[in-house]
Design a protein around this motif. Structure first.
Motif, PDB file in Angstrom:
ATOM      1  N   GLY A   1      -8.114  -0.106 -33.263  1.00  0.00           N
ATOM      2  CA  GLY A   1      -7.868   0.716 -32.077  1.00  0.00           C
ATOM      3  C   GLY A   1      -6.883   1.848 -32.317  1.00  0.00           C
ATOM      4  N   ASP A   2      -6.284   1.905 -33.519  1.00  0.00           N
ATOM      5  CA  ASP A   2      -5.346   2.992 -33.819  1.00  0.00           C
ATOM      6  C   ASP A   2      -5.749   3.591 -35.159  1.00  0.00           C
ATOM      7  OD1 ASP A   2      -3.240   4.729 -33.964  1.00  0.00           O
ATOM      8  OD2 ASP A   2      -1.759   3.200 -34.520  1.00  0.00           O
ATOM      9  N   PRO A   3      -6.800   4.421 -35.154  1.00  0.00           N
ATOM     10  CA  PRO A   3      -7.360   4.868 -36.428  1.00  0.00           C
ATOM     11  C   PRO A   3      -6.395   5.692 -37.269  1.00  0.00           C
ATOM     12  CG  PRO A   3      -8.499   5.896 -34.565  1.00  0.00           C
ATOM     13  CD  PRO A   3      -7.529   4.934 -33.995  1.00  0.00           C
ATOM     14  N   LEU A   4      -6.396   5.402 -38.557  1.00  0.00           N
ATOM     15  CA  LEU A   4      -5.511   6.046 -39.506  1.00  0.00           C
ATOM     16  C   LEU A   4      -6.302   6.177 -40.807  1.00  0.00           C
ATOM     17  CD1 LEU A   4      -2.481   6.841 -39.516  1.00  0.00           C
ATOM     18  CD2 LEU A   4      -1.966   4.552 -40.375  1.00  0.00           C
TER      19      LEU A   4
ATOM     20  N   LYS B   1      -4.223  11.341 -39.486  1.00  0.00           N
ATOM     21  CA  LYS B   1      -4.779  10.848 -38.230  1.00  0.00           C
ATOM     22  C   LYS B   1      -6.136  11.513 -38.033  1.00  0.00           C
ATOM     23  CE  LYS B   1      -2.075   8.246 -35.577  1.00  0.00           C
ATOM     24  NZ  LYS B   1      -2.601   6.968 -35.082  1.00  0.00           N
ATOM     25  N   PRO B   2      -7.169  10.720 -37.743  1.00  0.00           N
ATOM     26  CA  PRO B   2      -8.459  11.365 -37.478  1.00  0.00           C
ATOM     27  C   PRO B   2      -8.401  12.162 -36.176  1.00  0.00           C
ATOM     28  CG  PRO B   2      -8.599   8.972 -37.210  1.00  0.00           C
ATOM     29  CD  PRO B   2      -7.208   9.278 -37.658  1.00  0.00           C
TER      30      PRO B   2
END
Lengths: 89, 394
Positions: B202-205, A12-13
């Motif tokens: 919108g949900d960075p991974l 996760k950033p």
């Protein structure tokens, strides 16, 4: 690793995971809002996403000096020279 | 039951349609071309609700399919030969990120010299990537196993991509009667898509960053190894469920043909297993030789346990490979040797390399190799040579 069952190459950033990289900076970008034409090129080009846009404010951008490494790209792409680089003390 | 005459390529295209794939991306290469042309027609006519992404290379074709699958949809591609080798790097990316994808490989030899006919060099080159690798013997099996691969690869015990392999021209361009399963039954067979994670706006991974501790990196490789082992059971379950719903069973990872009282065994993968069946019938009927045939349906995961079970009390085994690892021998031969050695089974094993570069091999050819091999073992108790390069009859 996000899952207990599978070993996945995921992360996760998170902001500032490598610490306050702004301490590396030798040149500081200085913003002059009177010259800004709100083109957003600095925001687009910043390689570290340290420039935020303030839509409603007269101060159109904010530079996050905790993480700005002073690369000068924003100053270079600014068409009106609203960002200038000044040596750090 | 709807019986249609279909080429292998059309059978696999039909399977992708039955699986309701949402994205297809491919770059044309002989002998895969008609498969993706058919899918393109299906999309154009509205028969299949999917996007066709046109790309400039096979590397990009699998990258596009990988992106679509990472975003949460069933995606499909197909290739052959040099196209598959060009794609090779992306195969590692897909398997390493544990994203289920199904791909058809229409096997074609590798140049130089330039050649479009079948052998298994292209797909065997992918055996260490972490993809499941299934082989079809006929067009019906190509259709059935393609649909099954969607279920198997999307099972949470597996979460690895899979390849359905069919031989160039022998299957890809040869028309056979194929039963097309009812869409409702396929829908009942295939649950909604599952995958370990989905990339969403919108949900960075982040996928694939170098880990802080390199042991995690090694653990990811071990996890793929374990998932591949677990896939064996999932493949067998899918085979049983397919039998229950559709009425056809293939035997999971292997099938043993006329093995009840067999002493001497042939082993093979792919379309020429059909010729091996004929050779077994011929040897039994004409020469009363107790010969059986082990058909390897999945090369990855490799069915070591089945091989040991079938060959535990055998007198000899002849393994037929349609590809070669220079200085070692056929990849299947090596796997059979390793499986037997791991269980302490000591029997004569001969590796026959044949049919490379599309050299024709008939059931008479296969029977003649078996006749010679069996007489060697019965006279000497062993084979005169362990590796034979067989160029066929006249």
């Amino acid at each position: 690793m996000l899952s207990d069952e599978l070993v996945l190459p995921l992360a996760k950033p998170v902001m500032g995971v490598s610490g306050k990289t702004g301490t590396w900076r030798l040149q500081r970008p200085i913003f002059d809002s009177s010259k800004c034409i709100k083109c957003r090129l600095c925001w687009l080009y910043c390689p570290d996403s340290t420039i935020d846009i303030n839509e409603e404010s007269t101060n159109f951008i904010t530079i996050n000096y905790d993480y700005c490494k002073g690369c000068g790209i924003c100053s270079n792409v600014c068409p009106t020279k609203a960002i200038t680089m000044s040596p750090e003390e | 039951m709807v019986l249609k005459t279909l080429t292998g390529n059309y059978a696999v295209a039909t399977a992708a349609k039955l699986a309701r794939v949402k994205v297809v991306s491919a770059y044309p290469i002989t002998p895969q071309t008609t498969m993706v042309e058919k899918l393109s027609e299906m999309i154009e006519s509205g028969e299949l609700e999917a996007e066709m992404i046109r790309v400039e290379s096979e590397h990009s074709a699998l990258a596009a399919v990988y992106g679509a699958a990472s975003g949460g949809v069933r995606a499909f591609t197909a290739t052959s030969s040099h196209g598959l080798l060009y794609m090779h790097e992306m195969l590692w990316w897909v398997a390493g990120s544990r994203i289920p994808v199904v791909m058809a490989v229409v096997t074609r030899t590798i140049g130089p010299p330039w050649n479009i006919w079948t052998d298994h060099s292209d797909v065997m080159d992918q055996r260490d990537t972490g993809w499941l690798i299934a082989f079809a013997e006929n067009n019906q099996e190509a259709l059935d196993e393609t649909v099954k691969l969607f279920r198997i690869t999307e099972d949470e015990r597996v979460f690895l991509p899979g390849i359905i392999t069919l031989d160039a021209f022998i299957l890809s361009h040869t028309t056979e009667p194929v039963d097309i399963p009812d869409q409702n039954l396929v829908d009942a067979f295939l649950p909604p898509r599952k995958q370990p994670y989905v990339f969403k706006a919108g949900d960075p991974l982040i996928m694939g960053n170098i880990p802080r501790d390199l042991k995690w990196n090694m653990m990811m490789r071990e996890d793929i190894h374990k998932a591949m082992e677990r896939a064996k059971k999932v493949i067998e379950e899918a085979d049983s469920l397919w039998e229950k719903l559709i009425g056809r069973k293939y035997g999971g990872l292997t099938e043993c043909y006329r093995c009840e009282d067999a002493k001497h065994f042939m082993v093979g993968v792919g379309a020429w297993v059909g010729d091996m069946r004929e050779a077994v019938d011929y040897l039994r009927d004409k020469f009363s030789l107790r010969v059986g045939l082990i058909k390897i349906r999945y090369f990855r995961p490799f069915p070591k346990e089945d091989v040991i079970k079938w060959l535990n009390n055998a007198s000899s085994v002849v393994v037929f490979d349609r590809s070669v690892s220079p200085s070692v021998g056929g990849p299947l031969y090596v796997e059979i040797l390793a499986s037997l050695a791991s269980a302490g089974v000591r029997i004569p094993v001969k590796g026959v390399i044949a049919g490379l570069a599309g050299v024709d091999v008939t059931h008479e050819d296969l029977a003649s190799v078996m006749l010679t091999s069996v007489s060697e073992v019965e006279e000497l108790g062993t084979f005169k040579q362990n590796t034979l390069w067989f160029y066929g009859g006249e």
